[in-house]
Enzyme design. Structure first.
Site, PDB file in Angstrom:
ATOM      1  N   LYS A  34       0.813  -1.218   0.000  1.00  0.00           N
ATOM      2  CA  LYS A  34       0.000   0.000   0.000  1.00  0.00           C
ATOM      3  C   LYS A  34       0.852   1.276   0.000  1.00  0.00           C
ATOM      4  CE  LYS A  34      -2.474  -1.247   3.614  1.00  0.00           C
ATOM      5  NZ  LYS A  34      -3.493  -1.213   4.674  1.00  0.00           N
ATOM      6  N   CYS A  35       2.154   1.114  -0.205  1.00  0.00           N
ATOM      7  CA  CYS A  35       3.095   2.241  -0.210  1.00  0.00           C
ATOM      8  C   CYS A  35       3.060   2.944  -1.562  1.00  0.00           C
ATOM      9  CB  CYS A  35       4.500   1.704   0.081  1.00  0.00           C
ATOM     10  SG  CYS A  35       5.799   2.953   0.045  1.00  0.00           S
ATOM     11  N   GLY A  36       3.328   4.230  -1.557  1.00  0.00           N
ATOM     12  CA  GLY A  36       3.423   4.984  -2.802  1.00  0.00           C
ATOM     13  C   GLY A  36       4.562   4.510  -3.697  1.00  0.00           C
ATOM     14  N   PHE A  37       5.528   3.784  -3.119  1.00  0.00           N
ATOM     15  CA  PHE A  37       6.633   3.239  -3.905  1.00  0.00           C
ATOM     16  C   PHE A  37       6.316   1.841  -4.441  1.00  0.00           C
ATOM     17  CE2 PHE A  37       9.555   5.970  -1.080  1.00  0.00           C
ATOM     18  CZ  PHE A  37       9.531   7.027  -1.976  1.00  0.00           C
ATOM     19  N   ALA A  38       5.119   1.332  -4.199  1.00  0.00           N
ATOM     20  CA  ALA A  38       4.763  -0.022  -4.653  1.00  0.00           C
ATOM     21  C   ALA A  38       4.978  -0.247  -6.155  1.00  0.00           C
ATOM     22  CB  ALA A  38       3.327  -0.358  -4.256  1.00  0.00           C
TER      23      ALA A  38
END
Length: 159
Positions: A34-38
């Site tokens: 769920k991270c923006g870096f996914a």
């Protein structure tokens, strides 16, 4: 102590020694679906696909340390496969900092301190391990995995 002294546990609960990858370069990364870096999963998978026949292994370790991961390792691994097409090994959820940190990550952080010393700053901190088991590079969370290609090629070229 070496990288090969550690064990890891896959998302299905199977534990194995990292020594099984002796002689193969590895990228070890803490992940969060769920991270923006996914979207980095896509680049990590691209590196795996490009270099795995030459020996590269990518190992994903989901962590909810920063409150951006699903509740279980199975759910995290399923999301990685369905959303990003990940085929590299995914592991049990771990802690990367603090008193409950996974021993492997304690070792990695000591071998390659970052800007915050021995802490992991965020999801998608990437560690490149060479064929001899040495931690040769720590790559910041915001740095795109594809930028690691020259260092990976250098690690692959090692005898």
């Amino acid at each position: 102590m070496s990288i090969y002294d550690f064990t890891a546990t896959l998302e299905d609960g199977t534990t194995y020694p990292l020594a099984k990858y002796r002689g193969r370069p590895m990228i070890i990364v803490n992940t969060a679906t769920k991270c923006g870096f996914a979207p980095q999963f896509k680049e990590l998978e691209a590196l795996y696909q490009k270099y795995r026949d030459q020996g590269l292994v990518v190992l994903g370790f989901p962590s909810d340390q920063f409150h951006q991961e699903l509740d279980t390792a199975d759910a995290a691994a399923a999301a990685c496969r369905t959303t990003w097409g990940v085929t590299f090994p995914m592991h049990q959820l771990i802690a990367v900092n603090g008193p409950a940190q996974d021993p492997l990550f304690a070792y990695l952080k000591k071998a390659a301190p970052g800007a915050l010393g021995t802490s992991i700053k965020w999801n998608f901190t990437k560690f490149l391990i060479d064929r001899a088991g040495n931690v040769v590079e720590r790559v910041a969370p915001k740095t795109a995995p594809l930028t690691m290609a020259p260092a990976i090629e250098q690690a692959l070229a090692q005898a």
